[in-house]
Design a protein around this motif. Structure first.
Motif, mmCIF file in Angstrom:
data_model
loop_
_atom_site.group_PDB
_atom_site.id
_atom_site.type_symbol
_atom_site.label_atom_id
_atom_site.label_comp_id
_atom_site.label_asym_id
_atom_site.label_seq_id
_atom_site.Cartn_x
_atom_site.Cartn_y
_atom_site.Cartn_z
ATOM 1 N N ASP A 77 0.834 -1.196 0.000
ATOM 2 C CA ASP A 77 0.000 0.000 0.000
ATOM 3 C C ASP A 77 0.876 1.255 0.000
ATOM 4 O OD1 ASP A 77 -2.707 1.239 0.305
ATOM 5 O OD2 ASP A 77 -1.830 1.982 2.174
ATOM 6 N N LYS A 80 1.968 1.862 -3.534
ATOM 7 C CA LYS A 80 0.846 2.423 -4.288
ATOM 8 C C LYS A 80 0.679 3.908 -3.986
ATOM 9 C CE LYS A 80 -2.892 3.077 -2.701
ATOM 10 N NZ LYS A 80 -4.154 3.135 -1.930
ATOM 11 N N THR A 81 0.792 4.271 -2.709
ATOM 12 C CA THR A 81 0.634 5.666 -2.307
ATOM 13 C C THR A 81 1.727 6.538 -2.909
ATOM 14 O OG1 THR A 81 -0.404 5.016 -0.221
ATOM 15 C CG2 THR A 81 0.494 7.235 -0.332
ATOM 16 N N GLN A 83 3.331 5.945 -5.713
ATOM 17 C CA GLN A 83 3.079 6.050 -7.151
ATOM 18 C C GLN A 83 1.964 7.043 -7.453
ATOM 19 O OE1 GLN A 83 2.408 1.915 -8.336
ATOM 20 N NE2 GLN A 83 4.496 1.793 -9.130
ATOM 21 N N GLN A 84 0.948 7.059 -6.608
ATOM 22 C CA GLN A 84 -0.183 7.948 -6.839
ATOM 23 C C GLN A 84 0.097 9.373 -6.366
ATOM 24 O OE1 GLN A 84 -3.489 6.047 -4.877
ATOM 25 N NE2 GLN A 84 -3.846 4.619 -6.553
ATOM 26 N N MET A 95 6.448 -0.818 -10.139
ATOM 27 C CA MET A 95 6.089 -1.320 -8.828
ATOM 28 C C MET A 95 7.235 -2.054 -8.137
ATOM 29 S SD MET A 95 2.991 -3.932 -7.730
ATOM 30 C CE MET A 95 3.777 -5.359 -8.496
ATOM 31 N N THR A 276 -9.745 2.113 -9.241
ATOM 32 C CA THR A 276 -8.437 2.757 -9.105
ATOM 33 C C THR A 276 -8.479 4.273 -9.364
ATOM 34 O OG1 THR A 276 -7.171 0.757 -9.595
ATOM 35 C CG2 THR A 276 -6.082 2.853 -10.010
ATOM 36 N N GLY A 328 -0.581 3.327 -9.940
ATOM 37 C CA GLY A 328 -0.672 2.467 -8.765
ATOM 38 C C GLY A 328 -1.642 1.319 -8.907
ATOM 39 N N PRO A 331 -0.013 -2.297 -7.706
ATOM 40 C CA PRO A 331 -0.053 -2.544 -6.264
ATOM 41 C C PRO A 331 -1.466 -2.613 -5.704
ATOM 42 C CG PRO A 331 1.569 -0.866 -6.796
ATOM 43 C CD PRO A 331 0.796 -1.139 -8.051
ATOM 44 N N ARG A 332 -2.364 -1.783 -6.251
ATOM 45 C CA ARG A 332 -3.746 -1.799 -5.745
ATOM 46 C C ARG A 332 -4.420 -3.133 -6.053
ATOM 47 N NH1 ARG A 332 -8.027 0.687 -3.676
ATOM 48 N NH2 ARG A 332 -10.073 0.502 -4.673
ATOM 49 N N TRP A 335 -2.902 -5.652 -3.720
ATOM 50 C CA TRP A 335 -3.307 -5.343 -2.344
ATOM 51 C C TRP A 335 -4.749 -5.752 -2.084
ATOM 52 C CZ3 TRP A 335 -6.838 -2.741 0.537
ATOM 53 C CH2 TRP A 335 -6.507 -2.455 1.860
#
Length: 364
Positions: A77, A80-81, A83-84, A95, A276, A328, A331-332, A335
């Motif tokens: 997570d 992902k955070t 990347q976003q 990733m 997403t 992201g 990863p999302r 996750w």
């Protein structure tokens, strides 16, 4: 809640037209209970109530499943955070390389598990609140009001998310900011945040930006989590029906462990992909700074968003294209699929354990 965040409605086999003879037989997956079916000649409403697990068991099992699931997937997570929240940073584009880079530069505890304390602040209580609300609403709608089961579960999931959101949204804001920051005085990445710890983050945010900041992205979070729960429920129901057919089992039997894991993972992963763009906007709104330094280069600046979900998605699309809206997504997907499986499985295991102890106590 299952944030989501932990907002994952636990659903299983449900009564369908023509299955009246099975309605009040022992159905562990439908009611989330392993208690034996009632044997007395009580009314249907009383029988249904007796077939359910106690709400306190649902709360404990849900909280345990949610906390462990979130803990297991927190590092992903964080990737992902990053990347976003930092879409123009090259080292976070991929990733796998992003995961390795954060680990090497910032370590496990302060890097990949940055913001973990913020996540745990809301993980257990929000999951417990979700499952309590979900179960109470579901039982009322199905058994008392005799409303269509599919609609009842969707509504219960939405309501569970909404009630638990008052806990998990502030937790999400703290978590995402600490994840985006990484280490205190981080020499490898400048996000604009620099909190010593969770307590310092709370005090600094309230002092500088006001307590409403803890609810930044509230509408965006709900706009992400409510559709996620609904889609996951719909997919999970269909996948489980297919699994029962594939294993040639009736609806009052238990699926194999592999089927439970696969159906939960597929439902969560697919719902995660579709939602997403909403997750991207949510992350940007919650982590954007009040002001962007004028001397920052154009590529380093992150476009400031309003609190509007629609306008936020349009802004991201115009400035970064479709790739930006789905930043992201890798990863999302991992996750949501893995966390869903872990949470569902642990929920069922914990609930069976609690119900078994209750059954043993009732014998004496």
């Amino acid at each position: 809640m299952f944030s989501l965040s932990s907002s994952i409605p636990v659903v299983g086999t449900h009564g369908h037209p023509g299955e009246g003879s099975l309605k009040f037989q022992q159905q562990p997956n439908r009611y989330g209970s392993t208690l034996p079916p009632p044997t007395s000649s009580d009314s249907n409403a009383d029988s249904a109530e007796n077939a359910y697990s106690p709400i306190i068991h649902c709360m404990l099992a849900g909280g345990i499943g949610g906390a462990i699931g979130d803990s297991a997937m927190h590092s992903l997570d964080t990737v992902k955070t990053r990347q976003q929240g930092a879409p123009s940073t090259p080292k976070y584009k991929n990733m796998i390389s992003a995961y390795r880079t954060i680990f090497v530069e910032e370590g496990l505890r302060k890097g990949l598990y940055g913001g973990y304390s913020g996540a745990m602040l809301g993980s257990f209580p929000s999951a417990a609140i979700f499952f309590a609300t979900y179960e109470l609403t579901k039982r009322q709608m199905i058994d008392e009001w005799e409303i269509n089961e599919t609609f009842s579960h969707l509504t219960s999931g939405f309501l569970g998310d909404f009630v638990s959101s008052f806990v998990y949204v502030p937790s999400e804001v703290l978590k995402t900011r600490l994840q985006l920051q990484g280490r205190y005085n981080n020499p490898y990445f400048q996000s604009g945040y620099n909190y010593k710890n969770l307590t310092d983050a709370v005090m600094t945010i309230i002092r500088r930006e006001g307590w409403p900041t803890l609810f930044f992205g509230y509408k965006a979070t709900l706009s992400r989590d409510l559709p996620f729960s609904g889609l996951q429920f719909a997919f999970y129901e269909k996948f489980r029906q297919f699994a029962f057919t594939l294993e040639n089992k009736t609806f009052d039997e238990d699926l194999s462990l592999s089927s439970e894991i696969v159906t939960g993972a597929a439902a969560g992963g697919l719902a995660g992909i579709i939602t997403t763009p909403l997750d991207v906007v949510k992350t940007r709104i919650q982590t954007q700074l009040p002001e962007i330094p004028e001397n920052s280069s154009r590529t380093q600046q992150q476009q400031t968003l309003t609190s509007s979900i629609t306008k936020g998605m349009i802004t991201v699309y115009k400035t970064e294209g479709l790739i930006g809206l789905f930043s992201g997504v890798g990863p999302r997907f991992i996750w949501t699929s893995v966390q869903s499986s872990i949470m569902l499985l642990l929920y069922q295991v914990a609930l069976k354990s609690l119900d078994s102890k209750l059954s043993e106590e009732n014998r004496f």
